[in-house]
Scaffold this active site. Structure first.
Site, PDB file in Angstrom:
ATOM      1  N   ASP A  16     -34.329 -13.531  12.440  1.00  0.00           N
ATOM      2  CA  ASP A  16     -34.537 -14.407  13.596  1.00  0.00           C
ATOM      3  C   ASP A  16     -35.416 -15.603  13.234  1.00  0.00           C
ATOM      4  O   ASP A  16     -36.286 -15.496  12.370  1.00  0.00           O
ATOM      5  CB  ASP A  16     -35.191 -13.592  14.723  1.00  0.00           C
ATOM      6  CG  ASP A  16     -35.043 -14.272  16.080  1.00  0.00           C
ATOM      7  OD1 ASP A  16     -34.233 -15.216  16.191  1.00  0.00           O
ATOM      8  OD2 ASP A  16     -35.740 -13.854  17.018  1.00  0.00           O
ATOM      9  N   HIS A  33     -29.787 -22.502   9.784  1.00  0.00           N
ATOM     10  CA  HIS A  33     -28.824 -21.427   9.511  1.00  0.00           C
ATOM     11  C   HIS A  33     -28.403 -21.445   8.033  1.00  0.00           C
ATOM     12  O   HIS A  33     -28.254 -20.402   7.409  1.00  0.00           O
ATOM     13  CB  HIS A  33     -27.603 -21.551  10.425  1.00  0.00           C
ATOM     14  CG  HIS A  33     -27.919 -21.286  11.875  1.00  0.00           C
ATOM     15  ND1 HIS A  33     -28.584 -20.158  12.291  1.00  0.00           N
ATOM     16  CD2 HIS A  33     -27.682 -22.003  13.004  1.00  0.00           C
ATOM     17  CE1 HIS A  33     -28.733 -20.187  13.613  1.00  0.00           C
ATOM     18  NE2 HIS A  33     -28.197 -21.308  14.068  1.00  0.00           N
ATOM     19  N   LEU A 127     -25.209  -1.096  -3.623  1.00  0.00           N
ATOM     20  CA  LEU A 127     -25.725  -1.298  -2.270  1.00  0.00           C
ATOM     21  C   LEU A 127     -24.594  -1.415  -1.247  1.00  0.00           C
ATOM     22  O   LEU A 127     -23.559  -2.028  -1.531  1.00  0.00           O
ATOM     23  CB  LEU A 127     -26.537  -2.610  -2.251  1.00  0.00           C
ATOM     24  CG  LEU A 127     -27.102  -3.059  -0.909  1.00  0.00           C
ATOM     25  CD1 LEU A 127     -28.360  -2.272  -0.564  1.00  0.00           C
ATOM     26  CD2 LEU A 127     -27.427  -4.550  -0.916  1.00  0.00           C
TER      27      LEU A 127
HETATM   28  C1  IPE Z   1     -30.913 -11.541  17.692  1.00  0.00           C
HETATM   29  O1  IPE Z   1     -31.560 -12.767  17.726  1.00  0.00           O
HETATM   30  C2  IPE Z   1     -29.554 -11.699  17.094  1.00  0.00           C
HETATM   31  C3  IPE Z   1     -29.511 -12.093  15.680  1.00  0.00           C
HETATM   32  C4  IPE Z   1     -30.531 -12.233  14.859  1.00  0.00           C
HETATM   33  C5  IPE Z   1     -28.195 -12.303  15.181  1.00  0.00           C
HETATM   34  P1  IPE Z   1     -31.561 -13.680  19.027  1.00  0.00           P
HETATM   35  O2  IPE Z   1     -32.339 -14.896  18.685  1.00  0.00           O
HETATM   36  O3  IPE Z   1     -30.179 -13.879  19.525  1.00  0.00           O
HETATM   37  O4  IPE Z   1     -32.360 -12.766  20.059  1.00  0.00           O
HETATM   38  P2  IPE Z   1     -33.078 -13.139  21.438  1.00  0.00           P
HETATM   39  O5  IPE Z   1     -32.067 -13.849  22.278  1.00  0.00           O
HETATM   40  O6  IPE Z   1     -34.235 -14.028  21.109  1.00  0.00           O
HETATM   41  O7  IPE Z   1     -33.529 -11.830  21.979  1.00  0.00           O
HETATM   42  C1  IPE Z   2     -31.300 -16.236  14.088  1.00  0.00           C
HETATM   43  O1  IPE Z   2     -31.926 -17.446  14.326  1.00  0.00           O
HETATM   44  C2  IPE Z   2     -29.843 -16.401  13.718  1.00  0.00           C
HETATM   45  C3  IPE Z   2     -28.887 -16.066  14.775  1.00  0.00           C
HETATM   46  C4  IPE Z   2     -29.154 -15.555  15.943  1.00  0.00           C
HETATM   47  C5  IPE Z   2     -27.491 -16.332  14.466  1.00  0.00           C
HETATM   48  P1  IPE Z   2     -31.873 -18.114  15.764  1.00  0.00           P
HETATM   49  O2  IPE Z   2     -30.683 -19.001  15.824  1.00  0.00           O
HETATM   50  O3  IPE Z   2     -31.970 -17.088  16.823  1.00  0.00           O
HETATM   51  O4  IPE Z   2     -33.199 -18.989  15.726  1.00  0.00           O
HETATM   52  P2  IPE Z   2     -34.250 -19.168  16.901  1.00  0.00           P
HETATM   53  O5  IPE Z   2     -34.627 -17.800  17.364  1.00  0.00           O
HETATM   54  O6  IPE Z   2     -33.569 -19.978  17.953  1.00  0.00           O
HETATM   55  O7  IPE Z   2     -35.388 -19.879  16.269  1.00  0.00           O
HETATM   56 MG    MG Z   3     -33.493 -16.214  17.863  1.00  0.00          MG
END
Ligand code: IPE
Ligand code: IPE
Ligand code: MG
Length: 244
Positions: A16, A33, A127
């Site tokens: 995240d 990303h 793995l």
């Molecule tokens: C969880 O992260 C999903 C992934 C890392 C793919 P999100 O960024 O979507 O989660 P919330 O919305 O903050 O809970």
């Molecule tokens: C995690 O990073 C990746 C995915 C959920 C695909 P985010 O896109 O949730 O990044 P933040 O949480 O908005 O910073």
């Molecule tokens: Mg996020």
């Protein structure tokens, strides 16, 4: 502490913070990303070298479809690119790729590529890399309940025979051990519908760093913290005196 001792068999990660990492640097989210995918490469390699058996990464959640269409399109493109360019490397490294989550509404063309990548690496013995894509823990449990009900209706299963072990065999993660540790980057401390059944006795490790900042040393740090935990599974401490 002997680091080689008690390496977690299965590590689950919620990657995240890609967006916030980019925003803080005045960069488009797409750059976050892209950087995040670089970390996936490094962490997969490191986990394999450390002797981890299963690494499960949350790449796209059931709820992520609620993001703006442009962001979803970008994430699907990144996945497409990953399948085109990374799978050969995974295969050469003897890594088995598994993808968990629902197919629908992932574009058909991508689903076909996902299936091909899994088939190509299915016999690999190193793995196991599990990518959770269009994954939701509640959806997984619903799908398992439906499959079990269908088996009962068709006389392939007995209602009273359902227990934890047989239930596990109806989940997307059938055949895999439960995660020993859950790592979540970016400072958020929630599950976001990740592996609800499987994480019931995992150790949780949250860190403030955003996913694009997560390095091999952070993985080693998380494993060290895990090794210092005492997993009691409802029992009393190994070191406790017998109750009198
Ligand atoms: C969880 O992260 C999903 C992934 C890392 C793919 P999100 O960024 O979507 O989660 P919330 O919305 O903050 O809970
Ligand atoms: C995690 O990073 C990746 C995915 C959920 C695909 P985010 O896109 O949730 O990044 P933040 O949480 O908005 O910073
Ligand atoms: Mg996020």
């Amino acid at each position: 502490m002997n680091f080689t001792r008690d390496i977690p068999q299965h590590i689950a990660i919620i990657m995240d913070g890609n967006g916030r990492w980019a925003k803080e640097r005045h960069l488009p989210r797409a750059v976050g990303h892209r950087e995040g995918i670089q970390r996936v490469r490094e962490i997969v390699r490191a986990a394999g070298q450390m002797g981890v058996k299963v690494l499960t990464l949350f790449a796209f959640s059931h709820e992520n479809w609620q993001r703006p269409r442009t962001e979803i399109a970008m994430l699907m493109k990144a996945l497409d690119h990953f399948l085109d360019y990374e799978v050969r490397q995974l295969h050469e490294s003897n890594i088995r790729l598994l993808i968990i989550g629902r197919d629908d509404p992932i574009p058909k063309r991508l689903v076909t590529k996902m299936q091909a990548a899994q088939a190509k690496t299915a016999a690999n013995t190193g793995l196991t890399l599990v990518l959770a894509i269009n994954y939701g823990g509640r959806q997984e449990i619903i799908d398992a309940a439906k499959d079990f009900a269908r088996d009962v209706q068709a006389n392939r299963a007995q209602l009273n025979s359902l227990d934890e072990q047989s239930m596990s065999r109806y989940l997307y993660t059938r055949g895999l051990p439960d995660p020993d540790i859950l790592i979540r980057t970016s400072g958020e401390q929630r599950l976001s519908n990740y592996l609800l059944w499987q994480l019931s006795y995992a150790e949780f490790y949250f860190l403030k760093k955003y996913w694009p900042e997560f390095k091999t040393e952070d993985l080693a740090q998380a494993i060290k913290a895990y090794q210092a935990r005492e997993r009691r599974y409802g029992q009393i401490s190994d070191h406790a005196e017998t109750a009198d």
